[in-house]
Design a protein around this motif. Structure first.
Motif, PDB file in Angstrom:
ATOM      1  N   MET A   1       0.962  -1.150  -0.104  1.00 49.67           N
ATOM      2  CA  MET A   1       0.123   0.065  -0.064  1.00 49.67           C
ATOM      3  C   MET A   1       1.007   1.353  -0.190  1.00 49.67           C
ATOM      4  O   MET A   1       2.189   1.246   0.565  1.00 49.67           O
ATOM      5  N   SER A   2       0.359   2.302  -0.299  1.00 49.03           N
ATOM      6  CA  SER A   2       1.163   3.607  -0.206  1.00 49.03           C
ATOM      7  C   SER A   2       1.150   3.951   1.000  1.00 49.03           C
ATOM      8  O   SER A   2       0.106   3.831   1.869  1.00 49.03           O
ATOM      9  N   LEU A   3       2.296   4.572   1.483  1.00 42.93           N
ATOM     10  CA  LEU A   3       2.510   4.890   2.955  1.00 42.93           C
ATOM     11  C   LEU A   3       2.216   6.480   3.179  1.00 42.93           C
ATOM     12  O   LEU A   3       2.636   7.439   2.551  1.00 42.93           O
ATOM     13  N   LYS A   4       1.345   6.594   4.003  1.00 42.83           N
ATOM     14  CA  LYS A   4       0.771   7.986   4.200  1.00 42.83           C
ATOM     15  C   LYS A   4       1.047   8.320   5.667  1.00 42.83           C
ATOM     16  O   LYS A   4       0.918   7.424   6.745  1.00 42.83           O
ATOM     17  N   PRO A   5       1.543   9.714   5.973  1.00 42.41           N
ATOM     18  CA  PRO A   5       1.730  10.123   7.305  1.00 42.41           C
ATOM     19  C   PRO A   5       0.626   9.623   8.308  1.00 42.41           C
ATOM     20  O   PRO A   5       1.113   9.456   9.450  1.00 42.41           O
ATOM     21  N   GLU A   6      -0.661   9.801   7.892  1.00 43.94           N
ATOM     22  CA  GLU A   6      -1.801   9.679   8.663  1.00 43.94           C
ATOM     23  C   GLU A   6      -1.651   8.072   9.324  1.00 43.94           C
ATOM     24  O   GLU A   6      -2.291   7.978  10.464  1.00 43.94           O
ATOM     25  N   HIS A   7      -0.691   7.301   8.739  1.00 40.65           N
ATOM     26  CA  HIS A   7      -0.862   6.004   8.938  1.00 40.65           C
ATOM     27  C   HIS A   7       0.542   5.454   9.743  1.00 40.65           C
ATOM     28  O   HIS A   7       0.470   4.239  10.339  1.00 40.65           O
ATOM     29  N   TYR A   8       1.393   6.384   9.842  1.00 37.53           N
ATOM     30  CA  TYR A   8       2.712   5.989  10.375  1.00 37.53           C
ATOM     31  C   TYR A   8       2.499   5.128  11.897  1.00 37.53           C
ATOM     32  O   TYR A   8       2.966   4.115  12.040  1.00 37.53           O
ATOM     33  N   ARG A   9       1.874   5.890  12.563  1.00 37.15           N
ATOM     34  CA  ARG A   9       1.965   5.194  14.108  1.00 37.15           C
ATOM     35  C   ARG A   9       0.997   4.052  13.995  1.00 37.15           C
ATOM     36  O   ARG A   9       1.628   3.029  14.975  1.00 37.15           O
ATOM     37  N   ALA A  10      -0.197   3.894  13.201  1.00 37.52           N
ATOM     38  CA  ALA A  10      -0.803   2.886  13.170  1.00 37.52           C
ATOM     39  C   ALA A  10      -0.114   1.497  12.845  1.00 37.52           C
ATOM     40  O   ALA A  10      -0.249   0.504  13.100  1.00 37.52           O
ATOM     41  N   ILE A  11       0.648   1.824  11.661  1.00 36.12           N
ATOM     42  CA  ILE A  11       1.457   0.739  11.192  1.00 36.12           C
ATOM     43  C   ILE A  11       2.461   0.182  12.194  1.00 36.12           C
ATOM     44  O   ILE A  11       2.497  -1.006  12.502  1.00 36.12           O
ATOM     45  N   LEU A  12       3.123   1.095  12.876  1.00 36.60           N
ATOM     46  CA  LEU A  12       4.209   0.690  14.014  1.00 36.60           C
ATOM     47  C   LEU A  12       3.752   0.045  14.997  1.00 36.60           C
ATOM     48  O   LEU A  12       4.103  -0.860  15.566  1.00 36.60           O
ATOM     49  N   ASP A  13       2.346   0.274  15.316  1.00 35.03           N
ATOM     50  CA  ASP A  13       1.553  -0.348  16.604  1.00 35.03           C
ATOM     51  C   ASP A  13       1.110  -1.698  16.234  1.00 35.03           C
ATOM     52  O   ASP A  13       1.007  -2.527  17.126  1.00 35.03           O
ATOM     53  N   ASN A  14       0.717  -1.713  14.947  1.00 44.93           N
ATOM     54  CA  ASN A  14      -0.146  -2.724  14.662  1.00 44.93           C
ATOM     55  C   ASN A  14       0.593  -3.810  13.658  1.00 44.93           C
ATOM     56  O   ASN A  14      -0.077  -5.032  13.397  1.00 44.93           O
ATOM     57  N   GLU A  15       1.680  -3.270  12.881  1.00 48.06           N
ATOM     58  CA  GLU A  15       2.183  -4.266  11.872  1.00 48.06           C
ATOM     59  C   GLU A  15       1.242  -4.974  11.006  1.00 48.06           C
ATOM     60  O   GLU A  15       1.112  -6.365  10.951  1.00 48.06           O
ATOM     61  N   PRO A  16       0.548  -4.390  10.171  1.00 49.43           N
ATOM     62  CA  PRO A  16      -0.436  -5.055   9.249  1.00 49.43           C
ATOM     63  C   PRO A  16       0.273  -6.076   8.280  1.00 49.43           C
ATOM     64  O   PRO A  16       1.537  -5.915   8.039  1.00 49.43           O
ATOM     65  N   ALA A  17      -0.300  -6.798   7.927  1.00 49.08           N
ATOM     66  CA  ALA A  17       0.208  -8.210   7.152  1.00 49.08           C
ATOM     67  C   ALA A  17       0.370  -7.796   5.755  1.00 49.08           C
ATOM     68  O   ALA A  17      -0.454  -8.400   4.843  1.00 49.08           O
ATOM     69  N   VAL A  18       1.102  -6.711   5.223  1.00 51.50           N
ATOM     70  CA  VAL A  18       1.124  -6.578   3.830  1.00 51.50           C
ATOM     71  C   VAL A  18       3.021  -6.757   3.721  1.00 51.50           C
ATOM     72  O   VAL A  18       3.536  -6.299   4.551  1.00 51.50           O
TER      73      VAL A  18
END
Length: 282
Positions: free
Chosen positions: A1-18
């Motif tokens: 997926m495209s990486l957006k600043p809105e999702h930085y924290r959620a990605i690091l906290d949740n580590e989605p399976a992408v």
């Protein structure tokens, strides 16, 4: 997926399976700050693809040496799995236009684009992928079909193709062409990545109807269907969900990435017997 600043924290906290995230190169050309802090942390856990949007490979002017230098620094810093740019132009003698503009497909522009691609690949010391454009006009002076033009660039330079499926749907609708025929004319062995995105339809049902490449909504049925057909020709390739405006929550993007995975699995499984049969008769 495209990486957006809105999702930085959620990605690091949740580590989605992408499997990977894609960034626009120009958003990370500063020396430091929060963008690099977060991208460094995400790069430790995920592969990264870098997508350039401002080099103007189709422009008549020489490539910007400072821009090339910043790209090289970025690529060396993050070692992305893929690097891509656009078959478009955005520079002229008076400055820079914040847009990806079309070019005529002629012998002269073919030579010029190939020279720029060669220079970029030499500078980065790696293969790049060239993205097909979303277009709203065509040039009378063009002597190549767009697919032939892109295939010839790949043949001459050794670059790969970033096949933006949404761009194919948009351009073909705007010019009265068959998107499935377009995909069938692209060299499948040169395709190194897919982009998937949403588009907007304006003036629907009138003579002025046009599709706009907006990246501001879910991937539509026509794009999913064309992607499935394309995967049947190329086999599995990295695929990326683009969403650049009206950014949704992270789980929406993760769900679209999962949908792409499902279509990839379905298409490759369906295509496998046909490819095996063809190989057995060689």
């Amino acid at each position: 997926m495209s990486l957006k600043p809105e999702h930085y924290r959620a990605i690091l906290d949740n580590e989605p399976a992408v499997p990977f995230f894609e960034v626009h190169a120009e958003n990370y050309m500063g020396a430091g700050g929060p963008p690099h802090r977060y991208l460094t942390a995400i790069r430790e856990r995920y592969a990264i693809s870098v997508h350039g949007v401002g080099l103007s490979l189709g422009g008549q002017l020489p490539l910007d040496r400072e821009h090339l230098g910043r790209l090289k620094t970025l690529v060396d810093r993050y070692e992305p799995a893929l690097f891509s740019e656009h078959l478009a132009w955005s520079t002229h003698s008076r400055g820079f236009l914040n847009d990806l503009l079309p070019l005529p497909y002629t012998v002269d522009t073919l030579r010029q684009v190939c020279e720029h691609v060669d220079e970029l690949q030499s500078h980065l010391a790696r293969q790049i992928l060239l993205e097909n454009p979303a277009t709203y006009i065509r040039f009378d002076e063009s002597t190549f079909e767009e697919t032939d033009f892109i295939n010839e660039i790949a043949r001459r330079t050794g670059c790969g193709i970033l096949l933006d499926v949404n761009n194919v749907v948009v351009s073909c609708a705007n010019h009265g062409m068959d998107p499935f025929a377009y995909v069938g004319r692209i060299d499948p062995g040169a395709v190194g990545e897919f982009h998937l995105a949403g588009h907007q339809r304006e003036h629907e049902g009138t003579d002025d109807e046009v599709l706009i490449d907006t990246h501001d909504r879910s991937v539509g049925p026509s794009v999913w269907a064309l992607y499935e057909a394309a995967i049947g020709l190329t086999g599995a390739r990295p695929a990326m969900i683009e969403w650049d405006a009206n950014i949704p929550s992270l789980h929406v993007l993760v769900a679209e990435a999962a949908q792409a995975d499902g279509i990839t699995a379905k298409a490759t499984e369906a295509a496998a017997p046909a490819r095996t049969s063809r190989c057995s008769h060689v």
